[in-house]
Design a protein around this motif. Structure first.
Motif, mmCIF file in Angstrom:
data_model
loop_
_atom_site.group_PDB
_atom_site.id
_atom_site.type_symbol
_atom_site.label_atom_id
_atom_site.label_comp_id
_atom_site.label_asym_id
_atom_site.label_seq_id
_atom_site.Cartn_x
_atom_site.Cartn_y
_atom_site.Cartn_z
ATOM 1 N N SER A 185 1.001 7.595 0.346
ATOM 2 C CA SER A 185 0.648 8.913 -0.182
ATOM 3 C C SER A 185 -0.547 8.879 -1.123
ATOM 4 N N THR A 186 -0.656 7.849 -1.957
ATOM 5 C CA THR A 186 -1.714 7.816 -2.962
ATOM 6 C C THR A 186 -2.825 6.823 -2.652
ATOM 7 N N GLY A 187 -2.571 5.840 -1.779
ATOM 8 C CA GLY A 187 -3.563 4.817 -1.492
ATOM 9 C C GLY A 187 -3.590 3.698 -2.518
ATOM 10 N N ASN A 188 -2.680 3.723 -3.490
ATOM 11 C CA ASN A 188 -2.629 2.655 -4.492
ATOM 12 C C ASN A 188 -2.130 1.361 -3.853
ATOM 13 N N THR A 189 -2.660 0.236 -4.323
ATOM 14 C CA THR A 189 -2.262 -1.071 -3.794
ATOM 15 C C THR A 189 -1.846 -1.980 -4.937
ATOM 16 N N ARG A 190 -1.068 -3.033 -4.562
ATOM 17 C CA ARG A 190 -0.626 -4.008 -5.569
ATOM 18 C C ARG A 190 -0.238 -5.294 -4.861
ATOM 19 N N LEU A 248 -5.616 -6.907 -13.849
ATOM 20 C CA LEU A 248 -4.147 -6.922 -13.841
ATOM 21 C C LEU A 248 -3.621 -8.317 -14.152
ATOM 22 N N VAL A 249 -4.328 -9.339 -13.661
ATOM 23 C CA VAL A 249 -3.924 -10.709 -13.972
ATOM 24 C C VAL A 249 -4.018 -10.951 -15.470
ATOM 25 N N ARG A 250 -5.084 -10.440 -16.078
ATOM 26 C CA ARG A 250 -5.220 -10.610 -17.524
ATOM 27 C C ARG A 250 -4.072 -9.920 -18.252
ATOM 28 N N LEU A 261 0.842 -1.198 0.000
ATOM 29 C CA LEU A 261 0.000 0.000 0.000
ATOM 30 C C LEU A 261 0.876 1.245 0.000
ATOM 31 N N MET A 262 0.642 2.128 -0.987
ATOM 32 C CA MET A 262 1.337 3.418 -1.012
ATOM 33 C C MET A 262 0.648 4.372 -0.043
ATOM 34 N N LEU A 297 7.079 0.530 -9.021
ATOM 35 C CA LEU A 297 7.042 1.988 -8.937
ATOM 36 C C LEU A 297 6.082 2.560 -9.968
ATOM 37 N N VAL A 298 6.064 1.959 -11.143
ATOM 38 C CA VAL A 298 5.171 2.444 -12.201
ATOM 39 C C VAL A 298 3.722 2.189 -11.827
ATOM 40 N N SER A 299 3.415 0.952 -11.386
ATOM 41 C CA SER A 299 2.014 0.619 -11.087
ATOM 42 C C SER A 299 1.480 1.367 -9.873
#
Length: 931
Positions: free
Chosen positions: A106-111, A791-793, A103-104, A152-154
């Motif tokens: 600053s942005t709330g993005n997850t992966r 993302l899996v696709r 979890l980022m 970093l990109v995602s």
């Protein structure tokens, strides 16, 4: 061998001078050999490069001299043993591998990421490369992580940003480059994060049911670092850790059987895919002086045969070398089949081309006979020419193969966890060269035999009809050459495959394809002779008549074209079958957002959170871990020792992740037995008989490997509680679908009260809604992982694109190697077509009419060859798909017809191209030919 009229020196000089008029034509014939040699040289050289690189970098690949691996925390016996080994100079490092959500802040993005938690000292060999350089030194001092650049990109992050793993916030210290023992392709499956195991407990990610792989990397002292010493220590460790399994393994080795260490390297049977671990072999070695050191360490650990049974896999540098070289060898064998067929296809081109060449040299041979040359000298003359051109073609192919060899590492570098050191390999180069020369000679020899029977009188009596060549079907020399040809094919195939049985099978398949094409061409000749009608247009009658007239090349052209179409279509059909399963893997998913590792008390809150935001829950499935205890009352240990029943050991040793439900799902199909009776009926029966076993459903392949059938009883150890079941039915499972699929499904009453986890599948609008849902769930429940199937696709498409590129390259290569053969085969009719075309023009036929005659002839040849090859390719592709890849064959009929149409158009185009001289020559040519 020489005569007064023609010395050996004179014959060689004549061969050189006489070849001037035929060099370009022979070069065309021999160019088909070049592609086969190029394939063999490139494949063998690259395999040798990889094998040598593995040998040189094997310790770097493993990270140490030996590794102990387990799917759960190592038992105390291993920890005690490692501590004792430290007293004799053995160093160790630990690695924990698991998936989690990043979890980022600053942005709330997850992966979803792959976490590698490593201890101090890892790796013992090689270095972890990072950007910025030298940043790795901070990993055990500060709360930093090192990530794949793609992460970093995602996440729209940069070095220095804050990243949360579970309950701990880390600073991104840099990006990862090369990591010993970690293939770059794993980053496609999920971005990697490397972190110190010092901070692992703070993350609180590892809880009940978490799937973690533990590696214990050892660096051995000089006394044990040799192959023999490491193998001796490995055997001793296996005996100390798991005496019973070690005894069984050694018994199998004594019987010459291959050990399969399935154990805990089980297939993932909870989230939509199944992959089996590769087999591993432990080769027995003679005990040496290193036993003293190993025994002293084991004795210091106080380990005895009463140690608890634990599945721990032990690997040495030799095992790593064997696994990699075996994998490369399998790939090389598969590609060698393509190269081998290219070589044989080239041989067919040589035979058809030389046949036409012989027809054009009858006058020259007759003159040589008049000058005193013997039939043996004449044969030697042209065999030398063919051998020289074969050598030129093989040399060109070898040089092309070397060039491809230097390109291959760049193409497959993402799939290999090592740097391939490319260097010239003399043996593959010489072997490819010799094979190419031999194939060109042995295929050219049969048509050249006809020159032995050219009489000196033919210099003045023979007309231009090639049918004037004598034919003797009982010629012993011809029979010997035929036997040599077949024997050469068998020997080359077996040598290339390395297995007599498989080599004979492939040879039989090749001979079968050639036989069918030969019969089809013979039937075409017969049909052409009987089907012509006066009502047909003149051009069509003339073209069809060319198929059965003397000196026709119907068989040769059909054979070359049909074999090329067969190869290309087979490669495409196998490609289409394999890729269609992968490409469709996520299409049938019930939802697009998957949550897993959901604990029992977390399922309801996550379900409520999804429904509160209007996201329907498509599937909520319980997962319970268990092991098999007994089959039909016989314990697993007794079954493992029983050699009278052929049963896969992995089914008895693995840990199963199973579920319970009362219905089939869309990814399953019943193939044996009956589904569970209604719950009320089962409850009533169990109330009447409390000892009644629960019903269970097994996946078909598992039941086969376990050697059980409907009605057999299985006793399971469900986290310490025995559960007795009876097999009610057997079913197939579509593992390619991204749903919760299982090997074993129980009736609900059997497992409803067992400790369990959950997998939750939901339908969430793509984009911001998915990101927000993942962010909020991971903040509230850090241990829960989620996967956005879109993302899996994308990941699958990325892998599929790479695989597709490689397979399409093989298809294009197959087409490329077939073109020279078609040129050779079609050009074999050039002389006859030239004379007939000029005569037709002399009699008043227009250029367009002559072209239509040629189109009719080559259209019939192309249609027969392409369609026959296409039909044969369905059989070949089915055999490969069924027996090699063990998949269901689904023919891609439409694209295969397109390939056949392309081959047909190519044949017609080559026919017109090679006959272009018809439009340029004058009628005087035909008059002179007749004279």
């Amino acid at each position: 061998m020489s005569t007064p009229g023609m010395s050996a020196g004179a014959m060689l000089r004549l061969a050189w001078r006489e070849s001037r008029s035929a060099r370009r034509r022979l070069a065309l014939y021999m160019s088909s050999i070049a592609f086969g040699v190029a394939a063999l040289v490139a494949i063998d050289s690259f395999a040798s490069n990889v094998t040598r690189s593995v040998r040189e970098q094997s310790r770097t690949l493993l990270g140490g001299d030996m590794a102990l691996q387990a799917r759960a925390a190592f038992p105390a016996v291993v920890d005690t043993l490692v501590d004792s080994l430290a007293t004799v100079g053995v160093q160790h490092a630990r690695v924990a591998n698991f998936t989690s959500m990043a979890l980022m802040e600053s942005t709330g993005n997850t992966r979803l990421v792959q976490v590698r938690a490593v201890s101090v000292g890892y790796p013992f060999y090689g270095e972890i490369e990072t950007v910025p350089a030298e940043a790795w030194r901070r990993v055990h001092e500060d709360t930093v992580v090192f990530v794949d650049p793609s992460l970093l990109v995602s996440l729209e992050a940069k070095v220095g940003d804050q990243l949360r793993l579970g309950q701990q916030v880390f600073t991104i210290g840099g990006t990862l480059g090369n990591v010993p023992g970690d293939a770059g392709i794993t980053a496609v499956i999920g971005p990697r994060i490397y972190v110190s195991d010092r901070w692992l407990e703070r993350t609180r990610l590892l809880s009940f049911g978490s799937r973690v792989e533990h590696d214990l990397i050892l660096r051995l002292p000089a006394q044990l670092a040799s192959t023999e010493g490491a193998e001796t220590l490995k055997r001793d460790l296996r005996r100390r850790i798991d005496p019973r399994q070690a005894a069984l393994d050694e018994a199998r080795e004594a019987r010459g059987e291959e050990e399969r260490q399935g154990g805990d390297d089980e297939a993932s049977d909870s989230t939509g895919g199944a992959t089996q671990a590769a087999p591993s072999r432990d080769m027995p070695v003679t005990l040496s002086a290193t036993d003293t050191l190993a025994d002293s360490a084991s004795a210091a650990a106080g380990l005895t045969s009463s140690a608890p049974r634990t599945r721990v896999r032990i690997r040495t540098v030799a095992d790593t070398e064997e696994d990699f070289t075996e994998a490369v060898s399998r790939l090389a064998d598969f590609l060698s089949v393509i190269g081998l067929i290219a070589l044989l296809l080239g041989g067919i081109g040589v035979a058809s081309g030389v046949n036409a060449f012989v027809s054009s040299k009858i006058d020259t041979v007759a003159v040589l006979r008049c000058l005193g040359a013997t039939s043996r000298q004449v044969l030697t003359l042209y065999v030398v020419q063919a051998g020289a051109m074969g050598f030129v073609g093989a040399t060109a192919g070898a040089l092309l193969g070397v060039a491809v060899q230097f390109l291959l590492p760049g193409i497959v570098s993402d799939f290999l966890p090592l740097d391939v050191n490319v260097a010239l390999e003399p043996w593959p180069l010489l072997l490819g060269l010799a094979t190419g020369v031999w194939v060109s000679l042995v295929f050219a020899l049969r048509p050249l035999l006809a020159l032995r029977r050219v009489s000196p009188l033919q210099a003045i009596r023979r007309n231009a009809d090639p049918s004037a060549l004598p034919k003797e079907w009982k010629d012993m020399a011809r029979l010997i050459v035929d036997a040599l040809l077949v024997g050469s094919i068998v020997a080359i195939v077996i040598t290339r495959i390395g297995n007599v049985r498989e080599g004979l099978g492939i040879t039989a398949g090749i001979i079968g394809v050639v036989a069918v094409l030969w019969v089809a061409a013979t039937l075409l000749i017969a049909a052409a002779r009987r089907s012509s009608r006066p009502s047909w247009p003149f051009e069509l009658r003339q073209g069809v008549a060319n198929l059965h007239r003397p000196a026709n090349q119907t068989r040769a052209v059909t054979l070359a074209l049909g074999f090329g179409a067969f190869l290309l279509s087979t490669v495409y059909l196998v490609q289409a079958n394999l890729l269609s399963r992968v490409q469709a893997s996520a299409e049938g998913a019930a939802g697009n957002l998957l949550f897993f590792d959901v604990q029992d008390d977390q399922a309801a809150p996550i379900d409520s959170l999804l429904r509160a935001r209007g996201h329907p829950v498509a599937q909520q499935t319980a997962i319970i871990t268990m092991r098999l205890d007994a089959i039909n009352g016989r314990s697993v240990s007794a079954l493992l020792a029983d050699t009278t029943v052929r049963r896969a050991g992995w089914t008895l040793r693995r840990e199963f992740r199973s579920t319970y439900r009362d219905t089939l799902v869309s990814s399953e199909k019943l193939v044996g037995g009956a589904w569970f009776a209604p719950a009320a009926e089962r409850a009533a029966a169990r109330e009447a008989n409390p000892d009644l076993p629960f019903a269970v459903s097994l996946e078909q392949e598992l039941a086969r490997d376990m050697a059980v059938n409907v009605g057999d009883t299985l006793t399971w150890n469900v986290q310490g509680v025995p559960v007795r079941t009876v097999i009610a039915n057997v079913r197939t499972v579509n593992w390619a679908r991204f749903e919760a699929n299982f090997f074993a499904v129980f009736e609900s009453a059997a497992l409803r009260r067992a400790p369990q986890q959950f997998v939750i599948m939901a339908n969430v609008p793509a984009g911001d809604a998915v990101a927000a849902m993942q962010r909020d769930v991971v903040r509230r429940f850090p241990n829960v992982s989620s996967v956005d199937l879109s993302l899996v696709r994308q990941t699958i498409n990325s892998i599929v694109n790479r695989v597709t590129l490689a397979i399409r390259f093989l298809g294009l290569f197959s087409l490329a190697m077939g073109i020279p053969v078609l040129f050779s085969a079609v050009a074999a009719t050039r002389r006859a077509r030239l004379r007939e075309g000029v005569l037709l023009r002399t009699l008043g036929a227009s250029q367009a009419q002559v072209a239509r005659v040629l189109l009719a002839e080559y259209g019939a040849l192309g249609a027969l060859g392409a369609l026959t090859g296409m039909l044969l390719s369905f059989a070949g592709a089915w055999a490969l798909t069924h027996f090699v890849f063990e998949e269901t064959f689904n023919p891609a009929v439409g694209p295969t017809f397109i390939i056949a149409a392309g081959m047909l158009l190519l044949t017609m185009a080559i026919g017109l191209l090679t006959s272009r001289d018809v439009y340029r020559e004058t009628p005087m040519i035909a008059i002179r030919e007749s004279a």
